[in-house]
Design an enzyme around this catalytic site. Structure first.
Site, mmCIF file in Angstrom:
data_model
loop_
_atom_site.group_PDB
_atom_site.id
_atom_site.type_symbol
_atom_site.label_atom_id
_atom_site.label_comp_id
_atom_site.label_asym_id
_atom_site.label_seq_id
_atom_site.Cartn_x
_atom_site.Cartn_y
_atom_site.Cartn_z
ATOM 1 C CE LYS A 1 16.949 21.011 -18.154
ATOM 2 N NZ LYS A 1 16.105 21.277 -19.346
ATOM 3 C CD GLU B 1 20.812 14.522 -33.240
ATOM 4 O OE1 GLU B 1 21.306 15.484 -33.890
ATOM 5 O OE2 GLU B 1 19.604 14.363 -33.078
ATOM 6 C CB CYS C 1 19.322 18.595 -35.852
ATOM 7 S SG CYS C 1 18.771 16.903 -35.554
ATOM 8 C CD GLU D 1 20.703 23.735 -36.243
ATOM 9 O OE1 GLU D 1 20.145 22.664 -36.529
ATOM 10 O OE2 GLU D 1 21.387 23.893 -35.218
#
Length: 496
Positions: free
Chosen positions: A190, A262, A298, A399
């Protein structure tokens, strides 16, 4: 359609035709969603709809699971060398279409065209890498008291759910299925809700290179399509790359399954006063991924802890480099940095910039819509750098996932280390010093899963395990560890 690049328009037209109008791939057949529902994929450079793709739900996921289950016995019993032949054929096919896939990603994600061409090649390279590791999937023998034989065998799970984000669409779509396939699993892939097009077009290459049902590609909203994959009782192994919030939701929904996650990062770059300032400034700008994904990575070193003795010279060098970054529409070869992925994400990044100003950080550059002719309608955020950022500010703790760098001054090493580690994240850390003892000592002390000494985030190597501590995730990628994570260990005990 505002696109005026002939190659971009041709790529979009060809991809739509070859996917039979942007359909999903299940059992090597192009299919729409059973409900008939669709969702839009938007070009962020012009804030215009590029295409509509199926919005899959549980019924569609059941079809994909059934296809994966039917293909699994033959695929898992195939010798690993033969599975590797299929994967290498696929890798060559992706490389052969790297330019076209890169352009499709550019206009769908906003990432620059040339960087996305390289991304396609990186995804292909993971198939070569894991194909070479296939014969290393070995068990072990265990001594048994009184005679006999005890040994272990790694065996595949069956149907794997592989859910990827928007920031590196074709690289992740092509590359992150490789270890699961080499281990003998079948896959439901996906792609990110915002950038589904290159994964769907990749389905044409899947048809050419793999038996039906080995790789199935579905599109849809994460809360519906993604959740249906995660919650399906016959999908026993889930691998997800994306945000911490979604990772937590997956953990709650999955139940008793094997997960790898992750997730996010708020990564520190620690600079000692004994470094070459020009080199570390170059690494700081490169490590922010301004020119690869607009900071939407990231691994970006968004917290820069620089010793006060060299801070002003460091900032001067960084500002000079940041000012040379060419911001433009992503389909042009001259563009180095494009727009962020969606209008919603643009507004999110801008809200963080506003909070930095409100909390007293000093805005050195950027902080607004990127200037330039032809950029007015798109989701372009200028390269943004803050100074005088204090520990605890929102831009220092959370973040942002955008082109925003925070510079933090330090004098006391112990206090700096406490601030570095006082974070919910623990993905990456970059340490710059010419003292090897200092570098190794700090590498041990920082709470991060991946540490560079005198490097930057663009320097990651296949074979080196990548993953984080704390909320940054579970498991490791790009190594033998990842390959083995797609197997479950069976023990066999034989008595003489």
């Amino acid at each position: 359609m505002s696109l005026n690049d002939a190659f971009a328009l041709q790529v979009l037209k060809t991809a739509e035709e070859e996917t039979q109008g942007w359909k999903m791939l299940i059992n090597n057949q192009w299919v729409g969603s059973r409900s008939g529902k669709k969702m839009a994929s938007v070009n962020p450079a012009y804030d215009e709809v590029l295409a509509e793709v199926p919005a899959a739900d549980g019924e569609d996921i059941q079809l994909a699971v059934d296809a994966g289950k039917a293909a699994f016995p033959a695929w898992s019993k195939m010798h690993v060398d033969d599975r590797a032949k299929h994967c290498r054929q696929f890798a060559n096919a992706v490389r052969g279409k790297a330019k076209e896939l890169g352009m499709l990603d550019a206009i769908d994600s906003g990432n620059s065209f040339l960087s996305m061409v390289e991304d396609a090649k990186k995804g292909a390279g993971l198939h070569d890498f894991f194909s070479g590791l296939g014969m290393e999937m070995k068990g072990e023998t265990i001594p048994t008291p009184g005679g006999g034989l005890d040994f272990t065998r790694p065996q595949p799970f069956g149907v794997i759910g592989r859910i990827i984000p928007f920031n590196h669409p074709i690289s992740f779509a092509a590359g992150k299925i490789a270890p699961a396939l080499i281990a003998g699993n079948t896959v439901i892939l996906k792609p990110g809700d915002q950038t589904p097009l290159s994964a769907l077009w990749m389905g044409k290459l899947i048809q050419e290179c793999f038996p039906p049902g080995v790789v199935n590609i579905v599109t849809g909203e994460g809360a519906v399509c993604g959740n249906a994959i995660v919650a399906h009782k016959e999908v026993r192994r889930i691998a997800f790359t994306g945000s911490v919030e979604t990772g937590k939701a997956i953990t709650r929904a999955a139940g008793i399954k094997t997960l790898s996650l992750e997730l996010g990062g708020k990564n520190p770059l620690i600079i000692y006063p004994d470094v070459d300032i020009e080199k570390v400034a170059a690494a700081a700008v490169a490590g922010m991924n301004f020119t690869v994904s607009q900071g939407q990575s990231c691994g970006s070193n968004s917290r820069v802890f620089v010793h006060s003795a060299i801070k002003e010279k460091f900032i001067e060098a960084v500002m000079a480099r940041a000012g040379k970054i060419v911001i433009g529409v992503p389909e042009l070869e001259t563009t180095q940095m494009g727009p962020v992925v969606t209008r919603r994400h643009y507004d999110r990044v801008m809200s963080y910039i506003a909070s930095g100003k409100q909390e007293g950080a000093r805005l050195l550059r950027g902080g607004a819509h990127a200037p330039g002719k032809g950029l007015e309608k798109g989701c372009f955020v200028d390269v943004t750098i803050f100074d005088n950022v204090k520990h605890g500010m929102k831009i220092e703790r959370e973040e942002i996932f955008g082109p925003v760098m925070s510079v933090i001054s330090w004098d006391d090493e112990a206090a700096m280390l406490r601030e570095v580690n006082d974070s919910d994240y623990g993905l990456c850390c970059n340490i710059w010093t010419n003292d090897i003892s200092t570098g190794l000592r700090m590498a041990d002390a920082v709470e991060s899963g991946y540490v560079w000494i005198n490097g930057h985030g663009g320097k990651r190597f296949k074979g080196a395990p990548f993953g984080g501590f704390k909320d940054s995730g579970i498991g490791r990628e790009h190594s033998i560890t990842e390959l083995m994570s797609y197997t479950q260990i069976k023990n066999v005990n034989i008595s003489y």
